[in-house]
Design an enzyme around this catalytic site. Structure first.
Site, mmCIF file in Angstrom:
data_model
loop_
_atom_site.group_PDB
_atom_site.id
_atom_site.type_symbol
_atom_site.label_atom_id
_atom_site.label_comp_id
_atom_site.label_asym_id
_atom_site.label_seq_id
_atom_site.Cartn_x
_atom_site.Cartn_y
_atom_site.Cartn_z
ATOM 1 N N ASP A 224 -9.895 2.665 2.242
ATOM 2 C CA ASP A 224 -9.985 1.919 3.516
ATOM 3 C C ASP A 224 -10.708 2.725 4.601
ATOM 4 O O ASP A 224 -11.538 2.185 5.337
ATOM 5 C CB ASP A 224 -8.581 1.545 4.017
ATOM 6 C CG ASP A 224 -8.025 0.319 3.305
ATOM 7 O OD1 ASP A 224 -8.823 -0.482 2.774
ATOM 8 O OD2 ASP A 224 -6.789 0.162 3.287
ATOM 9 N N LYS B 236 0.807 -1.224 0.000
ATOM 10 C CA LYS B 236 0.000 0.000 0.000
ATOM 11 C C LYS B 236 0.843 1.278 0.000
ATOM 12 O O LYS B 236 0.430 2.292 -0.538
ATOM 13 C CB LYS B 236 -0.965 0.006 1.181
ATOM 14 C CG LYS B 236 -2.087 -1.012 1.008
ATOM 15 C CD LYS B 236 -3.103 -0.951 2.122
ATOM 16 C CE LYS B 236 -4.130 -2.055 1.925
ATOM 17 N NZ LYS B 236 -5.171 -2.059 2.949
HETATM 18 N N1 LIG Z 1 -11.317 -5.240 6.443
HETATM 19 C C1 LIG Z 1 -10.576 -4.547 5.607
HETATM 20 O O1 LIG Z 1 -11.037 -4.029 4.590
HETATM 21 C C2 LIG Z 1 -9.112 -4.347 5.934
HETATM 22 C C3 LIG Z 1 -8.388 -3.312 5.337
HETATM 23 C C4 LIG Z 1 -7.041 -3.164 5.692
HETATM 24 C C5 LIG Z 1 -6.444 -4.040 6.577
HETATM 25 N N2 LIG Z 1 -7.197 -5.044 7.116
HETATM 26 C C6 LIG Z 1 -6.597 -5.986 8.082
HETATM 27 O O2 LIG Z 1 -6.062 -5.253 9.161
HETATM 28 C C7 LIG Z 1 -4.964 -5.974 9.727
HETATM 29 C C8 LIG Z 1 -3.780 -5.022 9.934
HETATM 30 O O3 LIG Z 1 -3.341 -4.575 8.663
HETATM 31 P P1 LIG Z 1 -2.257 -3.396 8.544
HETATM 32 O O4 LIG Z 1 -2.172 -3.030 7.117
HETATM 33 O O5 LIG Z 1 -2.521 -2.322 9.537
HETATM 34 O O6 LIG Z 1 -0.918 -4.167 8.993
HETATM 35 P P2 LIG Z 1 0.412 -3.514 9.565
HETATM 36 O O7 LIG Z 1 0.608 -2.134 9.045
HETATM 37 O O8 LIG Z 1 1.462 -4.537 9.368
HETATM 38 O O9 LIG Z 1 0.126 -3.382 11.167
HETATM 39 C C9 LIG Z 1 -0.041 -4.521 11.951
HETATM 40 C C10 LIG Z 1 -0.474 -4.103 13.364
HETATM 41 O O10 LIG Z 1 -0.714 -5.297 14.129
HETATM 42 C C11 LIG Z 1 0.104 -5.273 15.310
HETATM 43 N N3 LIG Z 1 0.502 -6.638 15.649
HETATM 44 C C12 LIG Z 1 0.963 -7.598 14.814
HETATM 45 N N4 LIG Z 1 1.215 -8.732 15.503
HETATM 46 C C13 LIG Z 1 0.897 -8.480 16.804
HETATM 47 C C14 LIG Z 1 0.963 -9.252 17.994
HETATM 48 N N5 LIG Z 1 1.395 -10.517 17.994
HETATM 49 N N6 LIG Z 1 0.562 -8.676 19.154
HETATM 50 C C15 LIG Z 1 0.112 -7.385 19.169
HETATM 51 N N7 LIG Z 1 0.050 -6.601 18.063
HETATM 52 C C16 LIG Z 1 0.442 -7.145 16.901
HETATM 53 C C17 LIG Z 1 1.288 -4.411 14.923
HETATM 54 O O11 LIG Z 1 1.925 -3.941 16.097
HETATM 55 P P3 LIG Z 1 3.464 -3.458 16.038
HETATM 56 O O12 LIG Z 1 3.424 -2.031 15.586
HETATM 57 O O13 LIG Z 1 3.924 -3.622 17.435
HETATM 58 O O14 LIG Z 1 4.187 -4.365 15.070
HETATM 59 C C18 LIG Z 1 0.581 -3.305 14.132
HETATM 60 O O15 LIG Z 1 -0.050 -2.389 14.981
HETATM 61 C C19 LIG Z 1 -4.656 -7.132 8.754
HETATM 62 O O16 LIG Z 1 -5.202 -8.314 9.279
HETATM 63 C C20 LIG Z 1 -5.422 -6.741 7.488
HETATM 64 O O17 LIG Z 1 -5.859 -7.866 6.767
HETATM 65 C C21 LIG Z 1 -8.506 -5.214 6.834
#
Ligand SMILES: NC(=O)c1ccc[n+]([C@@H]2O[C@H](COP(=O)([O-])OP(=O)(O)OC[C@H]3O[C@@H](n4cnc5c(N)ncnc54)[C@H](OP(=O)(O)O)[C@@H]3O)[C@@H](O)[C@H]2O)c1
Length: 285
Positions: free
Chosen positions: A106, A70
């Site tokens: 989003d 992204k």
């Molecule tokens: N429904 C929809 O349309 C939609 C749209 C976008 C994203 N999503 C979903 O949203 C989720 C996050 O996406 P993203 O793009 O934000 O990913 P990202 O930028 O990689 O961020 C991941 C987040 O999860 C946290 N995290 C990961 N593993 C963890 C753990 N074991 N314990 C606690 N916190 C943890 C990370 O914390 P740290 O900063 O500490 O690493 C960070 O805050 C994904 O599952 C994605 O599929 C859904």
């Protein structure tokens, strides 16, 4: 029917097999009888630039962009508009006569799912788990909703502070950052004061539980998960078990996808068609 006039839409990511976008995008295209097909492309990181450039060669009308591209896709585009500029992230590329324009739907996706489900957060406090791309979209949606303040809880505190800094600068939002360990151990008294808890971490994707101090939540709280997986996420399953109104990320997915569909085709897809394609039930608890 696929003819010589059919144009290509799709989603790029790595991995991308889990994507539900082809299912509901094609359902809506076929319902409205529009001359497009929508496919998923697993693009390896070294090929990202080539894949985006191919949009011009093959007159691909549009692509959605998912993890991990992204932000990385931005240098290959001609310009960013609207929320993509604010969020510095793109989930939708539209090819306008060879010019590649980056959008981000989003935030709109989450905003509309909050609206549709009747989650009243205007003037309220909201607790946001996570500080990555999805959390940024959530902050955008919450600012647009007019929340009183956001409490950010993130595993890596520094990333939480960065998101808070961005939220204050872009939207003049009142934001507080709370330590992950303290918050999930129930140490913060703020749990009882929040109108909604939004999970924007990736926890739940592989069935992981999120340790919430459930007994501290107010009786009118909403649980909103941006994560989705086949069936329900553990967070939403637990909320439902406790009778707490909740929904998972399929709602946000549908609404962000509907907005991308509009940008690609100029038509609004019927939400019911998208929901039926994903078997999303319109229940709130
Ligand atoms: N429904 C929809 O349309 C939609 C749209 C976008 C994203 N999503 C979903 O949203 C989720 C996050 O996406 P993203 O793009 O934000 O990913 P990202 O930028 O990689 O961020 C991941 C987040 O999860 C946290 N995290 C990961 N593993 C963890 C753990 N074991 N314990 C606690 N916190 C943890 C990370 O914390 P740290 O900063 O500490 O690493 C960070 O805050 C994904 O599952 C994605 O599929 C859904």
């Amino acid at each position: 029917m696929i003819t010589a006039h059919t144009r290509l839409l799709g989603v790029i990511g790595h991995p991308v097999e889990h994507s539900l976008s082809p299912i509901f995008q094609n359902a809506a295209l076929s319902y409205l009888n529009l001359p497009f097909v929508y496919l998923a492309f697993d693009v390896l990181p070294p090929h990202l630039g080539g894949a985006v450039e191919a949009m011009r060669f093959f007159s691909i009308r549009g692509l959605n962009v998912t993890i991990p591209y992204k932000e990385r896709v931005i240098p290959f585009l001609d310009c960013l508009v609207g929320e993509a500029q604010v969020m510095e992230a793109v989930n939708t590329i539209v090819n306008e006569g060879g010019k590649l324009i980056g959008y981000n739907t989003d935030g709109v996706g989450l905003y509309r799912s909050l609206e549709r489900k009747g989650v009243g957060v205007e003037g309220e406090r909201v607790l946001l788990l996570g500080a990555g791309g999805a959390a940024k979209a959530a902050v955008w949606a919450l600012a647009k909703k007019g929340v009183a303040s956001v409490l950010i809880v993130n595993r890596t505190r520094e990333r939480g502070e960065n998101l808070a800094c961005w939220a204050r600068a872009k939207f003049s939002l009142k934001v507080e950052v709370i330590e992950w360990e303290k918050a999930t151990a129930g140490e913060s008294s703020l749990w009882s004061e929040v109108a909604a808890v939004i999970n924007a971490t990736s926890l739940g994707l592989k069935g992981e539980e999120i340790p919430l101090p459930w007994e501290k939540l107010s009786s009118s709280v909403w649980i909103v998960d941006v994560v989705y997986r086949p069936g329900l996420t553990p967070l939403v399953r637990e909320a439902k078990k406790r009778g707490i109104p909740s929904f998972d990320g399929k709602e946000m997915l549908i609404h962000q996808g509907a907005e991308s569909f509009f940008l690609f085709t100029g038509e609004r897809p019927p939400l019911q068609v998208l929901e039926e394609a994903l078997d999303v039930k319109d229940d709130i608890s």
